[in-house]
Design a protein around this motif. Sequence first.
Motif, PDB file in Angstrom:
ATOM      1  N   SER A  11       0.944  -1.160  -0.139  1.00 54.58           N
ATOM      2  CA  SER A  11      -0.106  -0.057  -0.023  1.00 54.58           C
ATOM      3  C   SER A  11       0.921   1.169   0.013  1.00 54.58           C
ATOM      4  N   LEU A  12       2.056   1.332   0.727  1.00 56.09           N
ATOM      5  CA  LEU A  12       2.775   2.329   0.713  1.00 56.09           C
ATOM      6  C   LEU A  12       3.523   2.595  -0.481  1.00 56.09           C
ATOM      7  N   ASP A  13       3.922   1.356  -1.129  1.00 54.25           N
ATOM      8  CA  ASP A  13       4.558   1.486  -2.235  1.00 54.25           C
ATOM      9  C   ASP A  13       3.803   2.264  -3.429  1.00 54.25           C
ATOM     10  N   LYS A  14       2.626   1.754  -3.438  1.00 51.19           N
ATOM     11  CA  LYS A  14       1.526   2.256  -4.492  1.00 51.19           C
ATOM     12  C   LYS A  14       1.231   3.817  -4.256  1.00 51.19           C
ATOM     13  N   ILE A  15       1.246   4.095  -2.987  1.00 54.14           N
ATOM     14  CA  ILE A  15       1.055   5.750  -2.513  1.00 54.14           C
ATOM     15  C   ILE A  15       2.139   6.535  -3.094  1.00 54.14           C
ATOM     16  N   ILE A  16       3.721   5.965  -2.786  1.00 50.58           N
ATOM     17  CA  ILE A  16       4.791   6.408  -3.322  1.00 50.58           C
ATOM     18  C   ILE A  16       4.828   6.639  -4.923  1.00 50.58           C
ATOM     19  N   GLU A  17       4.493   5.533  -5.532  1.00 52.96           N
ATOM     20  CA  GLU A  17       4.654   5.451  -6.863  1.00 52.96           C
ATOM     21  C   GLU A  17       3.756   6.403  -7.621  1.00 52.96           C
ATOM     22  N   GLN A  18       2.468   6.513  -7.003  1.00 52.00           N
ATOM     23  CA  GLN A  18       1.371   7.617  -7.764  1.00 52.00           C
ATOM     24  C   GLN A  18       2.001   8.951  -7.432  1.00 52.00           C
ATOM     25  N   LEU A  19       2.378   9.192  -6.032  1.00 49.32           N
ATOM     26  CA  LEU A  19       2.788  10.621  -5.841  1.00 49.32           C
ATOM     27  C   LEU A  19       4.024  10.903  -6.790  1.00 49.32           C
ATOM     28  N   TRP A  24      -0.414  13.118  -6.706  1.00 50.09           N
ATOM     29  CA  TRP A  24      -1.556  13.041  -6.352  1.00 50.09           C
ATOM     30  C   TRP A  24      -2.073  11.425  -6.302  1.00 50.09           C
ATOM     31  N   VAL A  25      -2.826  11.119  -5.062  1.00 50.07           N
ATOM     32  CA  VAL A  25      -3.221   9.576  -5.287  1.00 50.07           C
ATOM     33  C   VAL A  25      -4.552   9.496  -4.630  1.00 50.07           C
ATOM     34  N   VAL A  26      -5.309   8.708  -5.165  1.00 48.26           N
ATOM     35  CA  VAL A  26      -6.674   8.210  -4.330  1.00 48.26           C
ATOM     36  C   VAL A  26      -6.413   6.827  -3.831  1.00 48.26           C
ATOM     37  N   ASP A  27      -6.550   6.643  -2.398  1.00 50.34           N
ATOM     38  CA  ASP A  27      -6.359   5.254  -1.895  1.00 50.34           C
ATOM     39  C   ASP A  27      -7.592   4.839  -1.065  1.00 50.34           C
ATOM     40  N   ASN A  28      -8.017   3.585  -1.228  1.00 51.79           N
ATOM     41  CA  ASN A  28      -9.105   3.192  -0.230  1.00 51.79           C
ATOM     42  C   ASN A  28      -8.602   1.779   0.447  1.00 51.79           C
ATOM     43  N   THR A  29      -7.239   1.724   0.971  1.00 52.94           N
ATOM     44  CA  THR A  29      -6.638   0.508   1.578  1.00 52.94           C
ATOM     45  C   THR A  29      -6.154   0.847   2.908  1.00 52.94           C
ATOM     46  N   LEU A  30      -5.971   1.964   3.139  1.00 58.89           N
ATOM     47  CA  LEU A  30      -5.275   2.483   4.378  1.00 58.89           C
ATOM     48  C   LEU A  30      -6.321   2.250   5.792  1.00 58.89           C
ATOM     49  N   PHE A  31      -7.408   2.402   5.679  1.00 56.41           N
ATOM     50  CA  PHE A  31      -8.223   2.491   6.760  1.00 56.41           C
ATOM     51  C   PHE A  31      -9.400   1.478   6.615  1.00 56.41           C
ATOM     52  N   SER A  32      -9.632   0.569   7.791  1.00 50.94           N
ATOM     53  CA  SER A  32     -10.656  -0.331   7.574  1.00 50.94           C
ATOM     54  C   SER A  32     -12.152   0.488   7.717  1.00 50.94           C
ATOM     55  N   ALA A  33     -12.882  -0.388   7.439  1.00 56.66           N
ATOM     56  CA  ALA A  33     -14.470  -0.003   7.707  1.00 56.66           C
ATOM     57  C   ALA A  33     -14.828   0.174   9.313  1.00 56.66           C
ATOM     58  N   VAL A  96       2.616   7.019   6.754  1.00 59.75           N
ATOM     59  CA  VAL A  96       2.480   7.611   5.302  1.00 59.75           C
ATOM     60  C   VAL A  96       3.738   8.814   5.237  1.00 59.75           C
ATOM     61  N   ARG A  97       3.753   9.504   6.241  1.00 61.55           N
ATOM     62  CA  ARG A  97       4.798  10.777   6.469  1.00 61.55           C
ATOM     63  C   ARG A  97       6.019  10.138   6.436  1.00 61.55           C
ATOM     64  N   GLN A  98       6.612   8.901   7.143  1.00 59.75           N
ATOM     65  CA  GLN A  98       7.762   8.524   7.084  1.00 59.75           C
ATOM     66  C   GLN A  98       8.178   7.955   5.870  1.00 59.75           C
ATOM     67  N   ALA A  99       7.249   7.123   5.043  1.00 61.78           N
ATOM     68  CA  ALA A  99       7.341   6.565   3.696  1.00 61.78           C
ATOM     69  C   ALA A  99       7.788   7.812   2.802  1.00 61.78           C
ATOM     70  N   VAL A 100       6.900   8.874   2.962  1.00 61.73           N
ATOM     71  CA  VAL A 100       7.012   9.960   1.953  1.00 61.73           C
ATOM     72  C   VAL A 100       8.376  10.581   2.204  1.00 61.73           C
ATOM     73  N   ASN A 101       8.786  10.866   3.306  1.00 60.60           N
ATOM     74  CA  ASN A 101      10.115  11.441   3.715  1.00 60.60           C
ATOM     75  C   ASN A 101      11.246  10.649   3.193  1.00 60.60           C
ATOM     76  N   GLN A 102      11.207   9.108   3.472  1.00 63.43           N
ATOM     77  CA  GLN A 102      12.204   8.207   2.784  1.00 63.43           C
ATOM     78  C   GLN A 102      12.362   8.420   1.367  1.00 63.43           C
ATOM     79  N   ALA A 103      11.194   8.433   0.518  1.00 64.22           N
ATOM     80  CA  ALA A 103      11.115   8.508  -0.748  1.00 64.22           C
ATOM     81  C   ALA A 103      11.643   9.892  -1.380  1.00 64.22           C
ATOM     82  N   PHE A 104      11.265  10.896  -0.555  1.00 63.44           N
ATOM     83  CA  PHE A 104      11.346  12.238  -1.218  1.00 63.44           C
ATOM     84  C   PHE A 104      12.164  13.351  -0.799  1.00 63.44           C
TER      85      PHE A 104
END
Length: 215
Positions: A11-19, A24-33, A96-104
Amino acid sequence: MNQQTDILPASLDKIIEQLAEHGWVVDNTLFSAQAIRQLQQCCLAQWQEGRFHEAAVGRAEQQGRRSEIRSDSVLWLEPADAHPAVAHYFSTLDQVRQAVNQAFYLGLEDLESHFAVYPPGSFYKKHLDRFRDDDARTLTAVLYLNEDWPDAAGGQMRLYLDADCTQSLDVVPRAGTLVLFLSDRFWHEVLPATQQRLSVTGWFRRRQPGLAWSS
């Protein structure tokens, strides 16, 4: 609430790839119902207690209510909030913040966030999320809390994909949908809805050299 805060690497890889590709990215996987339902219940309980205030535009001495620009109401949140649903929200987005910082290498250090309630007919005209005199806001995060939202109800976030605002994407505010986008790059607006619309809006901020944080 049984909190599962570890996000799957895919899920994090997809977010980083799309950003990286789009900004921008639209995600529906990070938060459960369940997590969304808990946030929704927390939001509505505090709405009914009258804890929200009418949203303003601008900052510092320029800040003020402009009902012709936006007509929602907000309640600011704190990471130390005792409600477990809010703590889970901050914990998830911190990954998400940590992954974005690591990538960008953006140096994101903080997330300011609020519940937003749009009564029927409310809107927010086209705008950018970065202040003219403060570029701390770097990445916007909007999470929707509206279960069983019908297309006919409106309330979409219209995200403009180009600098001239000739191309756009309409995001239906259905529960569990998370939208991330670069705050200084993408104009966007909230279209009027025919029923109450709930969301959590946040901004990842980078620390400004020599300046203290302000909300």
